[in-house]
Write a protein that holds these residues in place. Structure first.
Motif, mmCIF file in Angstrom:
data_model
loop_
_atom_site.group_PDB
_atom_site.id
_atom_site.type_symbol
_atom_site.label_atom_id
_atom_site.label_comp_id
_atom_site.label_asym_id
_atom_site.label_seq_id
_atom_site.Cartn_x
_atom_site.Cartn_y
_atom_site.Cartn_z
ATOM 1 N N PHE A 287 11.159 -22.910 5.514
ATOM 2 C CA PHE A 287 10.622 -22.823 4.842
ATOM 3 C C PHE A 287 8.658 -22.791 5.491
ATOM 4 O O PHE A 287 8.868 -24.476 6.579
ATOM 5 C CB PHE A 287 10.389 -23.123 3.458
ATOM 6 C CG PHE A 287 9.579 -23.009 2.644
ATOM 7 C CD1 PHE A 287 9.870 -22.206 1.593
ATOM 8 C CD2 PHE A 287 8.101 -23.811 2.493
ATOM 9 C CE1 PHE A 287 8.877 -21.532 0.248
ATOM 10 C CE2 PHE A 287 7.588 -23.669 1.418
ATOM 11 C CZ PHE A 287 7.736 -22.335 1.016
ATOM 12 N N VAL A 288 7.737 -22.656 5.252
ATOM 13 C CA VAL A 288 6.754 -22.905 6.009
ATOM 14 C C VAL A 288 5.635 -23.413 4.508
ATOM 15 O O VAL A 288 5.638 -22.538 3.807
ATOM 16 C CB VAL A 288 6.260 -21.850 6.043
ATOM 17 C CG1 VAL A 288 4.001 -21.788 6.707
ATOM 18 C CG2 VAL A 288 6.492 -21.197 7.939
ATOM 19 N N PHE A 289 5.433 -24.794 4.875
ATOM 20 C CA PHE A 289 4.043 -25.216 3.523
ATOM 21 C C PHE A 289 2.912 -25.203 3.984
ATOM 22 O O PHE A 289 2.252 -24.460 5.630
ATOM 23 C CB PHE A 289 4.892 -26.071 4.066
ATOM 24 C CG PHE A 289 6.253 -26.738 2.985
ATOM 25 C CD1 PHE A 289 6.245 -26.191 1.836
ATOM 26 C CD2 PHE A 289 7.204 -27.380 3.920
ATOM 27 C CE1 PHE A 289 7.164 -27.400 1.111
ATOM 28 C CE2 PHE A 289 8.167 -27.191 3.135
ATOM 29 C CZ PHE A 289 8.316 -27.247 1.823
ATOM 30 N N SER A 290 2.066 -24.929 3.249
ATOM 31 C CA SER A 290 1.242 -24.202 3.386
ATOM 32 C C SER A 290 0.570 -26.169 3.286
ATOM 33 O O SER A 290 1.332 -26.735 3.718
ATOM 34 C CB SER A 290 0.043 -24.286 1.621
ATOM 35 O OG SER A 290 0.261 -25.035 0.456
ATOM 36 N N ARG A 291 -0.645 -25.951 3.625
ATOM 37 C CA ARG A 291 -2.037 -27.675 3.508
ATOM 38 C C ARG A 291 -2.400 -28.401 2.283
ATOM 39 O O ARG A 291 -2.894 -26.801 1.241
ATOM 40 C CB ARG A 291 -2.751 -27.476 4.446
ATOM 41 C CG ARG A 291 -2.326 -27.548 6.260
ATOM 42 C CD ARG A 291 -3.658 -27.536 6.738
ATOM 43 N NE ARG A 291 -4.206 -28.914 7.279
ATOM 44 C CZ ARG A 291 -3.862 -29.669 7.561
ATOM 45 N NH1 ARG A 291 -2.792 -30.787 7.734
ATOM 46 N NH2 ARG A 291 -4.606 -30.897 6.893
ATOM 47 N N THR A 292 -2.378 -28.797 1.714
ATOM 48 C CA THR A 292 -2.975 -29.138 0.462
ATOM 49 C C THR A 292 -4.206 -29.503 0.215
ATOM 50 O O THR A 292 -4.821 -28.714 -0.576
ATOM 51 C CB THR A 292 -2.257 -31.083 0.554
ATOM 52 O OG1 THR A 292 -1.097 -30.893 -0.118
ATOM 53 C CG2 THR A 292 -2.672 -31.879 -1.516
ATOM 54 N N ALA A 293 -5.482 -29.435 1.622
ATOM 55 C CA ALA A 293 -6.801 -29.704 1.937
ATOM 56 C C ALA A 293 -6.860 -28.030 1.312
ATOM 57 O O ALA A 293 -7.914 -27.645 1.045
ATOM 58 C CB ALA A 293 -6.662 -30.019 2.820
ATOM 59 N N ASP A 294 -6.381 -26.730 1.804
ATOM 60 C CA ASP A 294 -6.377 -25.955 1.295
ATOM 61 C C ASP A 294 -6.019 -24.906 0.033
ATOM 62 O O ASP A 294 -6.923 -24.012 -0.487
ATOM 63 C CB ASP A 294 -5.834 -24.618 2.166
ATOM 64 C CG ASP A 294 -5.854 -25.163 3.891
ATOM 65 O OD1 ASP A 294 -6.771 -25.644 4.369
ATOM 66 O OD2 ASP A 294 -5.360 -24.529 4.921
ATOM 67 N N TRP A 295 -5.546 -25.454 -1.200
ATOM 68 C CA TRP A 295 -5.553 -25.039 -2.546
ATOM 69 C C TRP A 295 -6.548 -26.167 -3.074
ATOM 70 O O TRP A 295 -6.142 -25.522 -4.385
ATOM 71 C CB TRP A 295 -3.896 -24.841 -2.333
ATOM 72 C CG TRP A 295 -2.626 -25.688 -2.601
ATOM 73 C CD1 TRP A 295 -2.470 -25.837 -1.348
ATOM 74 C CD2 TRP A 295 -2.774 -27.182 -3.303
ATOM 75 N NE1 TRP A 295 -1.425 -26.772 -1.504
ATOM 76 C CE2 TRP A 295 -1.498 -27.306 -2.511
ATOM 77 C CE3 TRP A 295 -3.168 -27.708 -4.791
ATOM 78 C CZ2 TRP A 295 -1.399 -28.999 -3.191
ATOM 79 C CZ3 TRP A 295 -2.997 -28.254 -5.399
ATOM 80 C CH2 TRP A 295 -1.606 -28.746 -4.373
ATOM 81 N N LEU A 296 -6.270 -27.906 -2.543
ATOM 82 C CA LEU A 296 -6.519 -28.520 -3.886
ATOM 83 C C LEU A 296 -8.022 -28.195 -4.737
ATOM 84 O O LEU A 296 -8.208 -28.342 -5.528
ATOM 85 C CB LEU A 296 -6.611 -29.745 -3.658
ATOM 86 C CG LEU A 296 -6.973 -31.045 -4.264
ATOM 87 C CD1 LEU A 296 -5.946 -30.262 -5.516
ATOM 88 C CD2 LEU A 296 -6.602 -32.492 -3.547
#
Length: 320
Positions: A287-296
């Motif tokens: 699984f490839v996770f996003s970065r919190t800073a990108d969607w917050l």
């Protein structure tokens, strides 16, 4: 295409999970108490998951490749579900939580501050189960939420009649008005209104996940073959000040904080204890996770809009 049953699936993460499984071409069945119907093309079974006889009768002769249980909170519920789905599914996925690692809720192996907490810190194969605790008491369950999830995992992991996996989700954000926890709204409302946010003197960072990403992790877990728990969190640690700074940048207001004394009650996401999870196992499994800073920032903008904040504030324009 697989035959997948979702228990719950009527709101927020569960609703989106059902939509995405259906869009992928899976044959989806939703079981809930009937208050909300799923989208067209999804089979809907009305039953109380706490009534074993009714649940078994409603299931009839149906079988599934996987079950995703969104609303299992106790070992009693887990044991009932295990019996009801015995011989009906080859795989059972429990939606669990980061709270199983909270060192205030159980005696757990120590993890040095700054070290991401691995799944092995709470092993469902060995965690003790006590079904005789007052799990039917709502007040007890509310104060023992983490323990209920730990014991539910343990019951299902030991059942042996199906492959078992648990997705331990980080603190979930996003969805605007749909975000039923209200935790992000707590920050947007207080910062826009100039109200204080209660914080610890030295708050420790934690991990988050967007509700759409958690739905994707559950979808992935339902169609994979791994067993055991996996941690689900976006990349990047944030503490309460980091979170408030993102909200402030979108709202165009400076956050006002108040330090609580040791042992005092602080705002959600201000932590004086360390249990930020490691997502290494899920990544190793693919699984490839996003970065919190990108969607917050977008999630904050949604929360502001849901509260009716002026457009200029939502855009991050300085306040007058």
């Amino acid at each position: 295409m697989q035959r997948i049953c979702v228990i719950g699936g009527s709101r927020y993460v569960g609703k989106l999970l059902v939509e995405r499984l259906h869009a992928e071409g899976h044959r989806v069945t939703v079981i809930n108490r009937g208050s909300t119907r799923p989208l067209a093309g999804v089979e809907h079974l009305v039953a109380d998951r706490n009534d074993e006889r009714a649940l078994t009768e409603t299931l009839g002769s149906r079988t599934f490749d996987a079950v995703v249980d969104q609303v299992c909170y106790t070992p009693v519920q887990a044991a009932l579900a295990a019996r009801a789905f015995a011989g009906r599914t080859r795989r059972y996925v429990l939606t669990s939580t980061i709270e199983v690692y909270d060192p205030m809720s159980a005696v757990l192996p120590p993890v040095p501050v700054g070290t991401p907490v691995p799944e092995g810190n709470v092993d469902p194969a060995t965690w003790p189960v006590d079904p005789d605790l007052p799990w039917h008491d709502d007040a007890y369950l509310q104060t023992h939420y983490a323990e209920g999830k730990r014991q539910a995992e343990s019951v299902l992991a030991r059942w042996g009649g199906f492959a078992f996996a648990a997705v331990r989700g980080a603190h979930v954000l996003g969805g605007g008005a749909r975000e039923f926890t209200g935790r992000l709204a707590h920050y947007t409302r207080r910062i826009v209104g100039g109200e204080e946010i209660a914080v610890h003197a030295e708050p420790l960072p934690t991990v988050f996940i967007h509700y759409e990403e958690l739905a994707d992790v559950l979808r992935w877990a339902a169609t994979c073959d791994f067993t055991g728990p996996v941690n689900a969190c976006s990349e990047g640690l944030l503490d309460v000040h980091d979170l408030a700074a993102v909200v402030a940048a979108r709202a165009g207001r400076e956050p006002v904080t108040r330090v609580v004394p040791a042992g005092g009650q602080a705002s959600a996401f201000s932590f004086d204890r360390h249990y930020a999870m490691s997502n290494a196992r899920a990544k190793e499994l693919g699984f490839v996770f996003s970065r919190t800073a990108d969607w917050l920032p977008a999630a904050v903008a949604e929360a502001l809009a849901a509260d009716g904040a002026p457009a200029g504030i939502r855009a991050g324009a300085p306040s007058a």
